[in-house]
Motif scaffolding. Structure first.
Motif, mmCIF file in Angstrom:
data_model
loop_
_atom_site.group_PDB
_atom_site.id
_atom_site.type_symbol
_atom_site.label_atom_id
_atom_site.label_comp_id
_atom_site.label_asym_id
_atom_site.label_seq_id
_atom_site.Cartn_x
_atom_site.Cartn_y
_atom_site.Cartn_z
ATOM 1 N N ARG A 13 7.478 0.470 13.835
ATOM 2 C CA ARG A 13 7.047 -0.518 12.849
ATOM 3 C C ARG A 13 7.083 0.110 11.456
ATOM 4 O O ARG A 13 7.102 1.338 11.318
ATOM 5 C CB ARG A 13 5.591 -0.949 13.126
ATOM 6 N N LEU A 14 7.054 -0.736 10.411
ATOM 7 C CA LEU A 14 6.847 -0.245 9.052
ATOM 8 C C LEU A 14 5.340 -0.236 8.802
ATOM 9 O O LEU A 14 4.677 -1.273 8.967
ATOM 10 C CB LEU A 14 7.526 -1.156 8.032
ATOM 11 N N ALA A 15 4.813 0.907 8.374
ATOM 12 C CA ALA A 15 3.357 1.013 8.187
ATOM 13 C C ALA A 15 2.845 0.033 7.142
ATOM 14 O O ALA A 15 1.702 -0.424 7.206
ATOM 15 C CB ALA A 15 2.992 2.442 7.809
ATOM 16 N N CYS A 16 3.690 -0.324 6.189
ATOM 17 C CA CYS A 16 3.243 -1.228 5.118
ATOM 18 C C CYS A 16 3.253 -2.688 5.552
ATOM 19 O O CYS A 16 2.777 -3.558 4.826
ATOM 20 C CB CYS A 16 4.090 -1.036 3.866
ATOM 21 N N LYS A 17 3.829 -2.971 6.731
ATOM 22 C CA LYS A 17 3.886 -4.370 7.188
ATOM 23 C C LYS A 17 2.922 -4.657 8.328
ATOM 24 O O LYS A 17 2.875 -5.783 8.829
ATOM 25 C CB LYS A 17 5.315 -4.725 7.634
ATOM 26 N N ARG A 30 6.693 9.299 4.295
ATOM 27 C CA ARG A 30 7.518 8.665 3.262
ATOM 28 C C ARG A 30 7.024 7.246 3.041
ATOM 29 O O ARG A 30 6.703 6.537 3.989
ATOM 30 C CB ARG A 30 8.979 8.571 3.715
ATOM 31 N N ARG A 31 7.006 6.805 1.829
ATOM 32 C CA ARG A 31 6.798 5.400 1.485
ATOM 33 C C ARG A 31 7.167 5.251 0.026
ATOM 34 O O ARG A 31 7.102 6.187 -0.748
ATOM 35 C CB ARG A 31 5.377 4.891 1.735
ATOM 36 N N SER A 32 7.568 3.988 -0.318
ATOM 37 C CA SER A 32 7.932 3.763 -1.710
ATOM 38 C C SER A 32 7.447 2.388 -2.152
ATOM 39 O O SER A 32 6.506 2.269 -2.911
ATOM 40 C CB SER A 32 9.453 3.888 -1.881
ATOM 41 N N CYS A 33 8.062 1.319 -1.604
ATOM 42 C CA CYS A 33 7.757 -0.015 -2.132
ATOM 43 C C CYS A 33 6.389 -0.531 -1.685
ATOM 44 O O CYS A 33 5.743 -1.290 -2.397
ATOM 45 C CB CYS A 33 8.834 -0.992 -1.688
ATOM 46 N N ALA A 34 5.968 -0.167 -0.492
ATOM 47 C CA ALA A 34 4.733 -0.665 0.131
ATOM 48 C C ALA A 34 4.765 -2.167 0.396
ATOM 49 O O ALA A 34 3.734 -2.783 0.616
ATOM 50 C CB ALA A 34 3.497 -0.303 -0.701
ATOM 51 N N HIS A 35 5.955 -2.755 0.404
ATOM 52 C CA HIS A 35 6.071 -4.191 0.640
ATOM 53 C C HIS A 35 7.227 -4.559 1.574
ATOM 54 O O HIS A 35 7.836 -5.617 1.426
ATOM 55 C CB HIS A 35 6.209 -4.940 -0.692
ATOM 56 N N GLY A 36 7.563 -3.660 2.476
ATOM 57 C CA GLY A 36 8.568 -4.006 3.483
ATOM 58 C C GLY A 36 9.973 -4.157 2.954
ATOM 59 O O GLY A 36 10.781 -4.864 3.575
ATOM 60 N N VAL A 37 10.281 -3.510 1.865
ATOM 61 C CA VAL A 37 11.601 -3.685 1.256
ATOM 62 C C VAL A 37 12.448 -2.406 1.322
ATOM 63 O O VAL A 37 13.643 -2.453 1.590
ATOM 64 C CB VAL A 37 11.475 -4.142 -0.218
ATOM 65 N N CYS A 38 11.822 -1.254 1.098
ATOM 66 C CA CYS A 38 12.627 -0.021 0.980
ATOM 67 C C CYS A 38 12.965 0.590 2.333
ATOM 68 O O CYS A 38 13.930 1.340 2.461
ATOM 69 C CB CYS A 38 11.905 1.004 0.113
ATOM 70 N N GLY A 39 12.180 0.298 3.357
ATOM 71 C CA GLY A 39 12.487 0.806 4.701
ATOM 72 C C GLY A 39 12.131 2.260 4.921
ATOM 73 O O GLY A 39 12.570 2.860 5.896
ATOM 74 N N SER A 40 11.311 2.847 4.069
ATOM 75 C CA SER A 40 11.090 4.293 4.187
ATOM 76 C C SER A 40 9.912 4.679 5.072
ATOM 77 O O SER A 40 9.788 5.844 5.429
ATOM 78 C CB SER A 40 10.907 4.907 2.794
ATOM 79 N N ASP A 41 9.031 3.745 5.438
ATOM 80 C CA ASP A 41 7.843 4.152 6.204
ATOM 81 C C ASP A 41 7.879 3.677 7.656
ATOM 82 O O ASP A 41 6.870 3.274 8.220
ATOM 83 C CB ASP A 41 6.548 3.690 5.507
ATOM 84 N N ALA A 42 9.057 3.814 8.269
ATOM 85 C CA ALA A 42 9.160 3.525 9.705
ATOM 86 C C ALA A 42 8.434 4.613 10.477
ATOM 87 O O ALA A 42 8.576 5.802 10.178
ATOM 88 C CB ALA A 42 10.628 3.478 10.119
HETATM 89 FE FE1 FES Z 1 8.862 0.363 1.617
HETATM 90 FE FE2 FES Z 1 7.210 0.181 3.713
HETATM 91 S S1 FES Z 1 6.995 1.422 1.936
HETATM 92 S S2 FES Z 1 9.175 -0.683 3.476
#
Ligand code: FES
Ligand code: SF4
Ligand code: F3S
Length: 237
Positions: free
Chosen positions: A71-75, A51-63
């Motif tokens: 961790r969040l993969a995008c962070k 799962r991923r959506s925002c790719a900027h640490g905002v949506c919380g979907s890529d834990a």
């Molecule tokens: Fe949204 Fe990582 S993709 S927080």
């Protein structure tokens, strides 16, 4: 640089047990783990599920678990995580795996909903007819807990949650804190009663994994401690 990515794979529709997918990539040190996972999915194995959506640490979907830590993969940057040329990726723990990194979040959100995550105030609106005013100091009281993005990094790093999935978990307690200490809200006692349940806040044994895992740097254990204090003393201060 070269990166060897080891990813725990599992598709319950045709795998009897999880297995390790191993992938070799050319990456830039400043790439994020999410970029590497995209590279695998888009060029090497399109069946990888995440799962991923925002790719900027905002949506919380890529834990996910990255080298054993939530961790969040995008962070996370590859250069900060790589060890001996390798990074190990696993799904977050304590949740049913639906496929690869995708876990069943329904129980997590059921716990979240159970603490009434909305402002409760049935009194008539003030004279201005529009908003319930609050002092900056009163707003500051719950500022930290407003930063939560419901990523589940905290709850799924908690040993008490691993031991008993019914434990409401740190994320739900942080969300409860956000309303309990809001001067405009009137349902603090109701929420505290919910959190005093056998699977409520007292299951927290102050392990601090949640605080270490939170990508928003919320002081999760401190937040839980404030809820415990409110329950012990009956004072919401
Ligand atoms: Fe949204 Fe990582 S993709 S927080
Ligand atoms: Fe994620 Fe932090 Fe919220 Fe837990 S408290 S769900 S780790 S943002
Ligand atoms: Fe768990 Fe955090 Fe408490 S890791 S035991 S909820 S301090």
């Amino acid at each position: 640089m070269k990166l060897h990515l080891k990813i725990k794979r599992f598709n319950p529709e045709h795998d009897k047990k999880p297995w390790w997918g191993e992938y070799d990539l050319d990456v830039e040190p400043g790439d994020r783990i999410l970029d590497a996972l995209h590279e695998v999915k888009w060029t090497l194995d399109g069946t990888l599920a995440l799962r991923r959506s925002c790719a900027h640490g905002v949506c919380g979907s890529d834990a996910m678990r990255i080298n054993g830590r939530n961790r969040l993969a995008c962070k996370c940057l590859i250069k900060d995580e790589i060890k001996n040329g390798q990074i190990v990726i696993e799904p977050i723990l304590g949740m049913r795996v639906l496929k690869d990194m995708i876990v069943d979040m329904d129980p997590f959100f059921a716990h979240y909903r159970s603490i009434m995550p909305f402002l409760v105030n049935d009194t008539p609106l003030p004279a201005n007819g529009r908003e319930r005013l609050q002092s900056p100091e009163d707003r500051q009281r719950f500022d930290d807990s407003t930063k939560c993005i419901l990523c589940a990094c905290c709850t799924t790093s908690c040993p008490s949650f691993w031991a008993r999935g019914e434990y409401i978990g740190p994320a739900a307690i942080v969300q409860a804190h956000r309303f309990i200490f809001d001067s405009r809200d009137q349902a603090a006692q109701e929420r505290l009663e919910i959190l005093s349940d056998v699977d409520g806040v007292w299951r927290c044994r102050t392990a601090f994994n949640c605080t270490e895992a939170c990508p928003r740097d919320i002081k999760v254990t401190k937040t839980i401690g404030e809820v415990k204090d409110a329950l012990r003393t009956g004072v919401i201060a």
